[in-house]
Write a protein that holds these residues in place. Structure first.
Motif, PDB file in Angstrom:
ATOM      1  N   LEU A 160       0.861  -1.198  -0.088  1.00 23.77           N
ATOM      2  CA  LEU A 160      -0.095  -0.148  -0.005  1.00 23.77           C
ATOM      3  C   LEU A 160       0.911   1.185  -0.132  1.00 23.77           C
ATOM      4  CD1 LEU A 160      -1.604  -2.329   1.760  1.00 23.77           C
ATOM      5  CD2 LEU A 160      -3.549  -0.252   1.750  1.00 23.77           C
ATOM      6  N   ASP A 161       0.494   2.348  -0.770  1.00 30.00           N
ATOM      7  CA  ASP A 161       1.319   3.350  -0.787  1.00 30.00           C
ATOM      8  C   ASP A 161       0.597   4.761  -0.752  1.00 30.00           C
ATOM      9  OD1 ASP A 161       0.751   5.084  -3.944  1.00 30.00           O
ATOM     10  OD2 ASP A 161      -0.451   3.416  -3.361  1.00 30.00           O
ATOM     11  N   PHE A 162       1.189   5.840  -0.558  1.00 30.78           N
ATOM     12  CA  PHE A 162       0.942   7.114  -0.763  1.00 30.78           C
ATOM     13  C   PHE A 162       1.891   7.571  -1.765  1.00 30.78           C
ATOM     14  CE2 PHE A 162       1.457  11.682   0.575  1.00 30.78           C
ATOM     15  CZ  PHE A 162       0.321  12.183   0.180  1.00 30.78           C
ATOM     16  N   ALA A 163       1.095   8.440  -2.778  1.00 30.85           N
ATOM     17  CA  ALA A 163       2.020   8.821  -3.904  1.00 30.85           C
ATOM     18  C   ALA A 163       3.082   7.964  -4.149  1.00 30.85           C
ATOM     19  CB  ALA A 163       2.566  10.088  -3.434  1.00 30.85           C
ATOM     20  N   GLU A 164       2.778   6.634  -4.394  1.00 29.87           N
ATOM     21  CA  GLU A 164       3.772   5.744  -4.860  1.00 29.87           C
ATOM     22  C   GLU A 164       5.134   5.355  -4.005  1.00 29.87           C
ATOM     23  OE1 GLU A 164       3.340   3.851  -7.346  1.00 29.87           O
ATOM     24  OE2 GLU A 164       1.612   4.721  -7.854  1.00 29.87           O
ATOM     25  N   LYS A 165       4.846   5.855  -2.817  1.00 30.53           N
ATOM     26  CA  LYS A 165       5.913   5.725  -1.764  1.00 30.53           C
ATOM     27  C   LYS A 165       5.084   4.727  -0.663  1.00 30.53           C
ATOM     28  CE  LYS A 165       7.945  10.115  -2.544  1.00 30.53           C
ATOM     29  NZ  LYS A 165       8.155  11.636  -1.858  1.00 30.53           N
ATOM     30  N   TYR A 166       6.280   3.978   0.260  1.00 30.20           N
ATOM     31  CA  TYR A 166       5.863   3.459   1.174  1.00 30.20           C
ATOM     32  C   TYR A 166       5.729   1.863   1.074  1.00 30.20           C
ATOM     33  CZ  TYR A 166       5.854   7.990   3.371  1.00 30.20           C
ATOM     34  OH  TYR A 166       6.266   9.178   3.645  1.00 30.20           O
ATOM     35  N   ARG A 167       5.492   1.400  -0.310  1.00 28.20           N
ATOM     36  CA  ARG A 167       4.950   0.279  -0.654  1.00 28.20           C
ATOM     37  C   ARG A 167       6.015  -1.019  -0.053  1.00 28.20           C
ATOM     38  NH1 ARG A 167       0.890   0.314  -4.418  1.00 28.20           N
ATOM     39  NH2 ARG A 167       1.074   1.998  -5.895  1.00 28.20           N
ATOM     40  N   ASN A 168       7.355  -0.561   0.225  1.00 26.48           N
ATOM     41  CA  ASN A 168       8.157  -1.675   0.507  1.00 26.48           C
ATOM     42  C   ASN A 168       8.401  -1.639   1.836  1.00 26.48           C
ATOM     43  OD1 ASN A 168       9.245   1.287   0.153  1.00 26.48           O
ATOM     44  ND2 ASN A 168      11.396   0.355   0.178  1.00 26.48           N
ATOM     45  N   LEU A 169       7.619  -1.060   2.615  1.00 28.18           N
ATOM     46  CA  LEU A 169       7.595  -1.297   4.203  1.00 28.18           C
ATOM     47  C   LEU A 169       7.130  -2.729   4.375  1.00 28.18           C
ATOM     48  CD1 LEU A 169       5.910   1.936   5.608  1.00 28.18           C
ATOM     49  CD2 LEU A 169       8.466   1.047   5.973  1.00 28.18           C
ATOM     50  N   PRO A 170       7.862  -3.591   5.234  1.00 22.84           N
ATOM     51  CA  PRO A 170       7.517  -4.975   5.442  1.00 22.84           C
ATOM     52  C   PRO A 170       6.106  -5.091   6.272  1.00 22.84           C
ATOM     53  CG  PRO A 170       9.260  -4.449   6.991  1.00 22.84           C
ATOM     54  CD  PRO A 170       8.988  -3.298   6.182  1.00 22.84           C
ATOM     55  N   TYR A 171       5.573  -3.849   6.891  1.00 28.49           N
ATOM     56  CA  TYR A 171       4.422  -3.948   7.852  1.00 28.49           C
ATOM     57  C   TYR A 171       3.376  -2.830   7.423  1.00 28.49           C
ATOM     58  CZ  TYR A 171       7.036   0.076   9.278  1.00 28.49           C
ATOM     59  OH  TYR A 171       7.598   1.308   9.505  1.00 28.49           O
ATOM     60  N   ILE A 172       2.355  -3.011   8.100  1.00 27.63           N
ATOM     61  CA  ILE A 172       1.194  -1.987   7.587  1.00 27.63           C
ATOM     62  C   ILE A 172       1.243  -0.891   8.714  1.00 27.63           C
ATOM     63  CG2 ILE A 172      -1.298  -1.606   7.507  1.00 27.63           C
ATOM     64  CD1 ILE A 172      -0.142  -3.259   5.155  1.00 27.63           C
ATOM     65  N   GLY A 173       1.574   0.417   8.287  1.00 25.30           N
ATOM     66  CA  GLY A 173       1.580   1.227   9.335  1.00 25.30           C
ATOM     67  C   GLY A 173       0.727   2.535   9.010  1.00 25.30           C
ATOM     68  N   VAL A 174       0.390   3.262   9.952  1.00 30.15           N
ATOM     69  CA  VAL A 174      -0.332   4.424   9.768  1.00 30.15           C
ATOM     70  C   VAL A 174       0.483   5.568   9.460  1.00 30.15           C
ATOM     71  CG1 VAL A 174      -2.104   6.061  11.091  1.00 30.15           C
ATOM     72  CG2 VAL A 174      -2.187   3.505  11.503  1.00 30.15           C
ATOM     73  N   LEU A 175       0.256   6.321   8.620  1.00 34.63           N
ATOM     74  CA  LEU A 175       0.836   7.493   8.070  1.00 34.63           C
ATOM     75  C   LEU A 175       0.492   8.667   8.725  1.00 34.63           C
ATOM     76  CD1 LEU A 175       3.071   7.965   5.885  1.00 34.63           C
ATOM     77  CD2 LEU A 175       1.084   8.763   4.481  1.00 34.63           C
ATOM     78  N   LYS A 176       1.783   9.478   9.191  1.00 43.45           N
ATOM     79  CA  LYS A 176       1.350  10.767  10.014  1.00 43.45           C
ATOM     80  C   LYS A 176       0.693  11.645   9.302  1.00 43.45           C
ATOM     81  CE  LYS A 176       5.509  10.423  12.836  1.00 43.45           C
ATOM     82  NZ  LYS A 176       6.869  10.858  12.939  1.00 43.45           N
ATOM     83  N   PRO A 177      -0.551  12.284   9.638  1.00 44.07           N
ATOM     84  CA  PRO A 177      -1.215  13.215   9.010  1.00 44.07           C
ATOM     85  C   PRO A 177      -0.509  14.367   8.242  1.00 44.07           C
ATOM     86  CG  PRO A 177      -2.339  12.574  10.974  1.00 44.07           C
ATOM     87  CD  PRO A 177      -0.899  11.980  11.002  1.00 44.07           C
ATOM     88  N   GLU A 178       0.541  14.868   8.912  1.00 42.73           N
ATOM     89  CA  GLU A 178       1.109  15.837   8.178  1.00 42.73           C
ATOM     90  C   GLU A 178       1.916  15.380   6.916  1.00 42.73           C
ATOM     91  OE1 GLU A 178       4.065  14.428  11.722  1.00 42.73           O
ATOM     92  OE2 GLU A 178       1.940  14.797  11.482  1.00 42.73           O
ATOM     93  N   VAL A 179       2.166  13.914   6.700  1.00 34.62           N
ATOM     94  CA  VAL A 179       2.870  13.616   5.563  1.00 34.62           C
ATOM     95  C   VAL A 179       1.727  13.794   4.275  1.00 34.62           C
ATOM     96  CG1 VAL A 179       3.667  11.619   4.215  1.00 34.62           C
ATOM     97  CG2 VAL A 179       4.099  11.923   6.749  1.00 34.62           C
ATOM     98  N   TYR A 180       0.538  13.266   4.478  1.00 37.27           N
ATOM     99  CA  TYR A 180      -0.431  13.562   3.438  1.00 37.27           C
ATOM    100  C   TYR A 180      -1.274  14.808   3.351  1.00 37.27           C
ATOM    101  CZ  TYR A 180      -3.606  11.373   6.863  1.00 37.27           C
ATOM    102  OH  TYR A 180      -4.336  11.026   7.874  1.00 37.27           O
ATOM    103  N   GLU A 181      -1.304  15.604   4.337  1.00 35.21           N
ATOM    104  CA  GLU A 181      -2.192  16.800   4.286  1.00 35.21           C
ATOM    105  C   GLU A 181      -1.272  18.153   3.864  1.00 35.21           C
ATOM    106  OE1 GLU A 181      -3.392  17.012   8.414  1.00 35.21           O
ATOM    107  OE2 GLU A 181      -5.089  15.590   7.863  1.00 35.21           O
ATOM    108  N   LYS A 182      -0.156  17.779   3.368  1.00 37.00           N
ATOM    109  CA  LYS A 182       1.000  18.961   2.735  1.00 37.00           C
ATOM    110  C   LYS A 182       0.163  19.570   1.798  1.00 37.00           C
ATOM    111  CE  LYS A 182       5.289  17.147   4.257  1.00 37.00           C
ATOM    112  NZ  LYS A 182       6.369  16.460   3.963  1.00 37.00           N
TER     113      LYS A 182
END
Length: 182
Positions: A160-182
């Motif tokens: 799962l990604d945000f703007a094509e990033k983070y797909r390669n994390l080996p776990y499922i994490g919650v993205l900090k709001p300040e990352v996607y609210e920019k």
């Protein structure tokens, strides 16, 4: 230097939890499709990691294919418009189709996809999803196989990604709001 992990608010599902549940779902699919003509279809790009682990957990004859659709772009909310970018290579007639998806969120994309694929005369269509987020469901669709139900938070990792990033994390994490609210 900033690392990907610095953008993660919390780990929702560990690598070990995910693998154990994927294997459990794989055993159920093995049982359900033992004497069927299974075709597992990965909905790219998000489901590729889940698909790789899931298909190795299924112990019956299965073919695989890939489909790429777009409904998000680089935003956080579905546009509601689904576009097929890469269609299937195989004729679906007679196959027991298992759509493999990373997350069932609003359901608009999978609902649309299922309706299109029904017209191609598969023997059956079922849905396997890594994550189920019913709080955001807008379409009349539910998974047949689901590894985890997740809260209405922005999750990334394990495909799962945000703007094509983070797909390669080996776990499922919650993205900090300040990352996607920019």
């Amino acid at each position: 230097m900033k690392k990907m992990q610095d953008d993660i608010l919390k780990v929702l599902l560990s690598e070990e939890e995910i693998l154990a549940k994927v294997q459990e779902i794989g055993r159920q699919i093995t049982e359900d499709y033992q004497d069927k003509n299974l075709l597992m279809v990965s909905v790219l790009k998000g489901s590729v990691v889940f698909m790789a682990d899931l298909m190795r957990s299924v112990d019956c004859h299965a073919r695989i294919d890939f489909m790429s659709v777009s409904s998000y772009g680089s935003g956080t909310k579905t546009s509601g418009v689904v576009k097929i970018i890469k269609d299937l290579d195989l004729n679906l007639e007679g196959y027991d189709l298992l759509l493999v998806e990373d997350i069932l969120d609003s359901g608009k994309t999978l609902y649309y996809l299922r309706e299109i694929l029904k017209e191609r005369n598969p023997a059956s269509i079922r849905i396997a999803t890594l994550l189920n987020k019913p709080a955001r469901r807008e379409a009349d669709i539910a998974p047949d196989y689901s590894c985890f139900e997740v809260p209405d938070e922005f999750v990334v990792g394990y495909g799962l990604d945000f703007a094509e990033k983070y797909r390669n994390l080996p776990y499922i994490g919650v993205l900090k709001p300040e990352v996607y609210e920019k």
